[in-house]
Design an enzyme around this catalytic site. Structure first.
Site, PDB file in Angstrom:
ATOM      1  N   GLN A 172       6.551   0.564   2.477  1.00  0.00           N
ATOM      2  CA  GLN A 172       6.024  -0.513   1.629  1.00  0.00           C
ATOM      3  C   GLN A 172       5.193   0.087   0.498  1.00  0.00           C
ATOM      4  OE1 GLN A 172       4.652  -4.120   4.248  1.00  0.00           O
ATOM      5  NE2 GLN A 172       4.346  -2.271   5.472  1.00  0.00           N
ATOM      6  N   HIS A 229       8.985  -1.912  -1.829  1.00  0.00           N
ATOM      7  CA  HIS A 229       8.121  -2.580  -2.810  1.00  0.00           C
ATOM      8  C   HIS A 229       8.110  -1.849  -4.144  1.00  0.00           C
ATOM      9  CE1 HIS A 229       5.684  -4.703   0.597  1.00  0.00           C
ATOM     10  NE2 HIS A 229       6.864  -5.251   0.390  1.00  0.00           N
ATOM     11  N   GLY A 244       0.762   2.431  10.113  1.00  0.00           N
ATOM     12  CA  GLY A 244      -0.224   2.180   9.058  1.00  0.00           C
ATOM     13  C   GLY A 244       0.021   0.920   8.259  1.00  0.00           C
ATOM     14  N   THR A 245       0.442  -0.142   8.959  1.00  0.00           N
ATOM     15  CA  THR A 245       0.636  -1.413   8.246  1.00  0.00           C
ATOM     16  C   THR A 245       0.001  -2.538   9.042  1.00  0.00           C
ATOM     17  OG1 THR A 245       2.252  -2.937   7.260  1.00  0.00           O
ATOM     18  CG2 THR A 245       2.961  -1.740   9.243  1.00  0.00           C
ATOM     19  N   SER A 246      -0.619  -3.485   8.300  1.00  0.00           N
ATOM     20  CA  SER A 246      -1.371  -4.559   8.971  1.00  0.00           C
ATOM     21  C   SER A 246      -0.453  -5.646   9.504  1.00  0.00           C
ATOM     22  CB  SER A 246      -2.366  -5.183   7.979  1.00  0.00           C
ATOM     23  OG  SER A 246      -1.651  -5.741   6.876  1.00  0.00           O
TER      24      SER A 246
HETATM   25  N1  APR Z   1      -4.335   5.843  10.043  1.00  0.00           N
HETATM   26  C1  APR Z   1      -3.545   4.839  10.523  1.00  0.00           C
HETATM   27  N2  APR Z   1      -3.661   3.551  10.132  1.00  0.00           N
HETATM   28  C2  APR Z   1      -4.605   3.264   9.211  1.00  0.00           C
HETATM   29  C3  APR Z   1      -5.457   4.252   8.649  1.00  0.00           C
HETATM   30  C4  APR Z   1      -5.287   5.585   9.106  1.00  0.00           C
HETATM   31  N3  APR Z   1      -6.050   6.587   8.642  1.00  0.00           N
HETATM   32  N4  APR Z   1      -6.294   3.641   7.767  1.00  0.00           N
HETATM   33  C5  APR Z   1      -5.966   2.338   7.762  1.00  0.00           C
HETATM   34  N5  APR Z   1      -4.967   2.099   8.634  1.00  0.00           N
HETATM   35  C6  APR Z   1      -4.300   0.824   8.928  1.00  0.00           C
HETATM   36  C7  APR Z   1      -5.222  -0.362   8.894  1.00  0.00           C
HETATM   37  O1  APR Z   1      -5.785  -0.575  10.178  1.00  0.00           O
HETATM   38  C8  APR Z   1      -4.270  -1.501   8.499  1.00  0.00           C
HETATM   39  O2  APR Z   1      -3.698  -2.114   9.661  1.00  0.00           O
HETATM   40  O3  APR Z   1      -3.350   0.605   7.901  1.00  0.00           O
HETATM   41  C9  APR Z   1      -3.164  -0.805   7.716  1.00  0.00           C
HETATM   42  C10 APR Z   1      -3.203  -1.095   6.232  1.00  0.00           C
HETATM   43  O4  APR Z   1      -2.939  -2.470   6.068  1.00  0.00           O
HETATM   44  P1  APR Z   1      -2.883  -3.064   4.588  1.00  0.00           P
HETATM   45  O5  APR Z   1      -4.060  -2.596   3.811  1.00  0.00           O
HETATM   46  O6  APR Z   1      -2.641  -4.537   4.726  1.00  0.00           O
HETATM   47  O7  APR Z   1      -1.612  -2.364   3.924  1.00  0.00           O
HETATM   48  P2  APR Z   1      -0.088  -2.723   4.149  1.00  0.00           P
HETATM   49  O8  APR Z   1       0.169  -3.226   5.526  1.00  0.00           O
HETATM   50  O9  APR Z   1       0.713  -1.562   3.682  1.00  0.00           O
HETATM   51  O10 APR Z   1       0.149  -3.949   3.098  1.00  0.00           O
HETATM   52  C11 APR Z   1       1.465  -4.433   2.965  1.00  0.00           C
HETATM   53  O11 APR Z   1       0.774  -5.816   1.118  1.00  0.00           O
HETATM   54  O12 APR Z   1      -0.474  -6.038  -0.783  1.00  0.00           O
HETATM   55  C12 APR Z   1       0.793  -5.824  -0.311  1.00  0.00           C
HETATM   56  O13 APR Z   1       2.499  -4.738  -1.444  1.00  0.00           O
HETATM   57  C13 APR Z   1       1.303  -4.501  -0.774  1.00  0.00           C
HETATM   58  O14 APR Z   1       2.753  -2.972   0.401  1.00  0.00           O
HETATM   59  C14 APR Z   1       1.552  -3.735   0.520  1.00  0.00           C
HETATM   60  C15 APR Z   1       1.706  -4.844   1.546  1.00  0.00           C
END
Ligand code: APR
Length: 239
Positions: free
Chosen positions: A90, A108, A175-177
């Protein structure tokens, strides 16, 4: 279990330890700027200069960071695994390819790519972009936008992604929420195909209950460990 077909989904968390901000953690990108102003077609139409500044800052920052042990571990798996493999990110940074990943799609889009709204062509774009940028293909000025999928737009490579999900026997989300669709729903697609589903994340994601296994920890720790275990089991079989 030794997989024959692997799909991996990564989010901003895999690049956090390289120094790139995530979106929804405390102090994350969306806590500093309203996504509606910089990551929607409406925001771009309202104020293209603001959107270009937002992505120019992230493009410059991307030049100053390096892939971390998690990116390198996935590249190692991509190189060593002779089954079907697709790394779906993503993220719009280039850290997976910088680490050597090959079987990779950016659902994305990519920071270092420009899309011309006049001719529809893409160009590599490592530097700043503005409303005065000129398309290298059709020479039109003022119609270049970041080649990034905004909220409300269709993500890229969806046919290829769903085909891979439909045939995989191991799905790993890193690493995605799990808060943005359609990526957040990939785990269910994989489970329907009978895949084992694993989440590697700093903390349980919003949809962690949908996974067979959920492993908490920093990506630079848990991802290399996961990949090494997998490769060892494959080596055991191959040996
Ligand atoms: N190691 C592992 N996981 C981690 C770390 C780390 N060091 N730091 C943060 N995280 C986790 C957090 O706990 C969270 O669950 O990574 C996740 C990041 O979540 P988001 O900030 O929501 O990012 P993401 O899931 O990639 O967002 C998806 O949303 O805004 C849009 O297009 C954008 O691609 C993005 C999409």
């Amino acid at each position: 279990m030794i997989p024959s077909s692997i799909v991996i989904l990564t989010g901003a968390g895999i690049s956090a330890e390289s120094g790139l901000s995530t979106f929804r953690d405390i102090g994350g990108i969306w806590s500093k700027i309203d996504y509606r102003d910089v990551a929607t077609p409406e925001g771009y139409a309202r104020n293209p200069g603001l959107v270009h500044d937002f992505y120019n800052r992230r493009r410059r920052k991307m030049k100053s960071v390096q892939p971390n042990a998690a990116h390198h571990a996935l590249a190692r798996l991509d190189g060593a695994f002779d089954g079907d493999f697709l790394l779906v990110t993503q993220n719009i940074d280039d850290l997976h390819e910088s680490a050597g990943a090959r079987r990779l799609v950016h659902m994305h889009g990519e920071l270092a790519s420009a899309l011309c709204e006049a001719c529809g062509q893409r160009s590599r774009w490592p530097g700043d972009m503005s409303v005065n940028s000129q398309c290298p293909h059709c020479a039109t000025v003022g119609r270049l936008r970041p080649d990034v999928v905004w909220f409300g737009e269709m993500p890229y490579h969806m046919d290829r992604i769903y085909a891979a999900l439909g045939g995989c026997d191991l799905f790993v989300a890193i690493g995605t929420s799990g808060s943005v669709y359609p990526a957040a729903q990939f785990v269910e697609e994989a489970a329907l195909a009978g895949a084992r589903t694993v989440e590697l994340n700093l903390e349980p994601s919003e949809n962690h209950a949908l996974f067979d296994d959920s492993i908490q920890g920093q990506a630079t720790k848990v991802v290399p460990q996961f990949v090494d275990d997998l490769l060892a089991r494959m080596g055991a079989r191959a040996g």
